[in-house]
Design a protein around this motif. Structure first.
Motif, PDB file in Angstrom:
ATOM      1  N   HIS A 193     -15.781   3.295   9.191  1.00  0.00           N
ATOM      2  CA  HIS A 193     -17.147   2.607   8.531  1.00  0.00           C
ATOM      3  C   HIS A 193     -17.005   3.162   7.407  1.00  0.00           C
ATOM      4  O   HIS A 193     -17.465   2.394   6.458  1.00  0.00           O
ATOM      5  CB  HIS A 193     -18.189   3.546   9.405  1.00  0.00           C
ATOM      6  N   ASP A 194     -16.178   3.625   7.269  1.00  0.00           N
ATOM      7  CA  ASP A 194     -15.893   4.530   5.219  1.00  0.00           C
ATOM      8  C   ASP A 194     -14.821   4.170   4.744  1.00  0.00           C
ATOM      9  O   ASP A 194     -14.454   4.298   3.285  1.00  0.00           O
ATOM     10  CB  ASP A 194     -15.645   6.184   5.423  1.00  0.00           C
ATOM     11  N   ALA A 195     -14.115   2.890   5.283  1.00  0.00           N
ATOM     12  CA  ALA A 195     -12.907   1.763   4.565  1.00  0.00           C
ATOM     13  C   ALA A 195     -13.605   0.931   3.764  1.00  0.00           C
ATOM     14  O   ALA A 195     -14.265  -0.016   4.966  1.00  0.00           O
ATOM     15  CB  ALA A 195     -12.186   1.872   5.693  1.00  0.00           C
ATOM     16  N   ILE A 196     -12.758  -0.127   2.919  1.00  0.00           N
ATOM     17  CA  ILE A 196     -14.046  -0.937   1.727  1.00  0.00           C
ATOM     18  C   ILE A 196     -12.454  -1.467   2.481  1.00  0.00           C
ATOM     19  O   ILE A 196     -11.312  -1.566   3.035  1.00  0.00           O
ATOM     20  CB  ILE A 196     -13.674  -0.770   0.238  1.00  0.00           C
ATOM     21  N   LEU A 197     -13.017  -3.056   2.510  1.00  0.00           N
ATOM     22  CA  LEU A 197     -12.266  -4.350   3.267  1.00  0.00           C
ATOM     23  C   LEU A 197     -11.982  -4.847   2.220  1.00  0.00           C
ATOM     24  O   LEU A 197     -13.025  -5.264   1.276  1.00  0.00           O
ATOM     25  CB  LEU A 197     -13.229  -4.985   4.054  1.00  0.00           C
ATOM     26  N   LEU A 198     -10.344  -5.185   1.912  1.00  0.00           N
ATOM     27  CA  LEU A 198      -9.881  -5.199   1.753  1.00  0.00           C
ATOM     28  C   LEU A 198      -9.224  -6.993   1.426  1.00  0.00           C
ATOM     29  O   LEU A 198      -8.649  -6.568   2.777  1.00  0.00           O
ATOM     30  CB  LEU A 198      -8.559  -5.532   0.612  1.00  0.00           C
ATOM     31  N   ASP A 199      -9.662  -8.591   1.995  1.00  0.00           N
ATOM     32  CA  ASP A 199      -8.812  -9.903   2.599  1.00  0.00           C
ATOM     33  C   ASP A 199      -8.517  -9.777   1.466  1.00  0.00           C
ATOM     34  O   ASP A 199      -8.663 -10.832   0.793  1.00  0.00           O
ATOM     35  CB  ASP A 199     -10.580 -10.146   3.495  1.00  0.00           C
ATOM     36  N   THR A 200      -7.026 -10.076   1.809  1.00  0.00           N
ATOM     37  CA  THR A 200      -5.806 -11.151   0.908  1.00  0.00           C
ATOM     38  C   THR A 200      -5.689 -12.304   1.480  1.00  0.00           C
ATOM     39  O   THR A 200      -4.671 -12.366   0.308  1.00  0.00           O
ATOM     40  CB  THR A 200      -5.101  -9.764   1.311  1.00  0.00           C
ATOM     41  N   THR A 201      -6.352 -12.900   1.900  1.00  0.00           N
ATOM     42  CA  THR A 201      -5.856 -13.749   2.452  1.00  0.00           C
ATOM     43  C   THR A 201      -6.246 -14.806   1.208  1.00  0.00           C
ATOM     44  O   THR A 201      -4.879 -15.529   1.569  1.00  0.00           O
ATOM     45  CB  THR A 201      -7.106 -15.037   3.837  1.00  0.00           C
ATOM     46  N   GLN A 202      -6.788 -15.065   0.281  1.00  0.00           N
ATOM     47  CA  GLN A 202      -7.031 -15.795  -1.011  1.00  0.00           C
ATOM     48  C   GLN A 202      -6.794 -14.899  -1.934  1.00  0.00           C
ATOM     49  O   GLN A 202      -6.581 -15.752  -3.176  1.00  0.00           O
ATOM     50  CB  GLN A 202      -8.344 -16.710  -0.714  1.00  0.00           C
ATOM     51  N   ILE A 203      -5.722 -13.650  -2.022  1.00  0.00           N
ATOM     52  CA  ILE A 203      -5.951 -13.598  -2.913  1.00  0.00           C
ATOM     53  C   ILE A 203      -3.921 -12.872  -3.218  1.00  0.00           C
ATOM     54  O   ILE A 203      -3.658 -12.482  -2.029  1.00  0.00           O
ATOM     55  CB  ILE A 203      -6.823 -12.675  -3.235  1.00  0.00           C
ATOM     56  N   SER A 204      -3.326 -12.311  -4.359  1.00  0.00           N
ATOM     57  CA  SER A 204      -2.278 -12.728  -5.096  1.00  0.00           C
ATOM     58  C   SER A 204      -1.909 -10.881  -4.760  1.00  0.00           C
ATOM     59  O   SER A 204      -3.073  -9.984  -4.528  1.00  0.00           O
ATOM     60  CB  SER A 204      -2.102 -12.857  -6.479  1.00  0.00           C
ATOM     61  N   VAL A 205      -0.947 -10.527  -4.205  1.00  0.00           N
ATOM     62  CA  VAL A 205      -0.495  -9.330  -4.534  1.00  0.00           C
ATOM     63  C   VAL A 205      -1.369  -8.442  -5.586  1.00  0.00           C
ATOM     64  O   VAL A 205      -1.312  -7.357  -5.671  1.00  0.00           O
ATOM     65  CB  VAL A 205       1.265  -8.999  -3.673  1.00  0.00           C
ATOM     66  N   ASN A 206      -1.012  -8.677  -6.642  1.00  0.00           N
ATOM     67  CA  ASN A 206      -1.348  -8.589  -8.353  1.00  0.00           C
ATOM     68  C   ASN A 206      -3.271  -8.016  -7.892  1.00  0.00           C
ATOM     69  O   ASN A 206      -3.238  -6.594  -8.149  1.00  0.00           O
ATOM     70  CB  ASN A 206      -0.651  -9.054  -9.054  1.00  0.00           C
TER      71      ASN A 206
END
Ligand code: DC
Length: 226
Positions: A193-206
């Motif tokens: 519940h306290d983790a921020i979601l980071l979906d990298t499907t469409q974003i670069s490593v940088n």
């Protein structure tokens, strides 16, 4: 004032790119880096080499306590021999996922993981960094991507290294591993519940690295101001 070195916990499924992002964030901040999956992979490899049965929980936990493992820059050594490439194979990841279901194995690996927490800070990646190993992490990220995207990334990575690979098989293996890691009784893979979601499907490593760094700065500002 922080009493312990700050931890950034990055959890997520296999082949989500969390290792790449975590290592780059660690480099940018001058922090230590823990690839907790490598410890499960080392346990799996040690079991295969010594003939310990993969369903013998007590013997596997004993093996962890005797594990002669060394992390040196980007290489990993088992009993003094470099095993970095062997650890990265799909079959080793698969075996790691099997030994990781046992509570005694997970408990035996806890102290080893805690030992990575040194000043000026640590970036740790795995499945339970934010939930179990470092519940007081200043920043918790759940890094993921669709299973198709992850299979494609793994495919390109393997082909790039000159290994043969089959996309359909990789997709099936990832789905199996996700299911096992998410359904086990102890420390299952899930977004806390306290983790921020980071979906990298469409974003670069940088961009993913910048996202983590920006949120780390915000989290540290909150720590200092309260
Ligand atoms: O992150 P990885 O693919 O190298 O991890 C290999 C396996 O180890 C993974 O399928 C599940 C297990 N693992 C775990 O249970 N907990 C962790 N913190 C890290 C890995």
């Amino acid at each position: 004032m922080l009493k312990l070195p700050p931890v950034i916990a990055i959890d997520g499924p296999s082949a989500s790119g969390k290792g790449t992002v975590a290592a780059l964030v660690a480099e940018r901040l001058g922090f230590h880096y823990l690839d907790s999956g490598a410890l499960y992979r080392l346990t799996a490899l040690a079991a295969l080499r010594t003939g310990v049965q993969l369903d013998d929980e007590a013997a596997l936990a004993d093996l962890v306590l005797q594990l002669d493992a060394r992390f040196e820059s980007s290489e990993i050594y088992l009993n003094g021999c470099c095993v970095t490439d062997e650890l990265r194979t799909e079959s080793c990841g698969e075996t790691a996922s099997k030994v990781a279901v046992f509570p005694a194995v997970r408990a035996a690996l806890l102290a080893r993981q805690h030992a990575f927490r040194r000043w000026p800070g640590l970036v740790a990646d795995g499945r339970d960094m934010g939930s179990v190993v470092f519940p007081d992490a200043v920043l918790k990220i759940f890094l993921t991507a669709t299973v198709n995207e992850r299979a494609e990334r793994r495919y390109k990575q393997l082909m790039g290294k000159g290994f043969g690979a089959n996309l359909a098989n990789l997709l099936m293996e990832l789905q199996d591993r996700d299911a096992r890691d998410a359904s086990r009784a102890v420390a299952p893979l899930k977004q806390e519940h306290d983790a921020i979601l980071l979906d990298t499907t469409q974003i670069s490593v940088n961009d993913a690295v910048d996202f983590v760094l920006k949120n780390f700065k915000l989290a540290m500002d909150i720590q200092v101001n309260y």
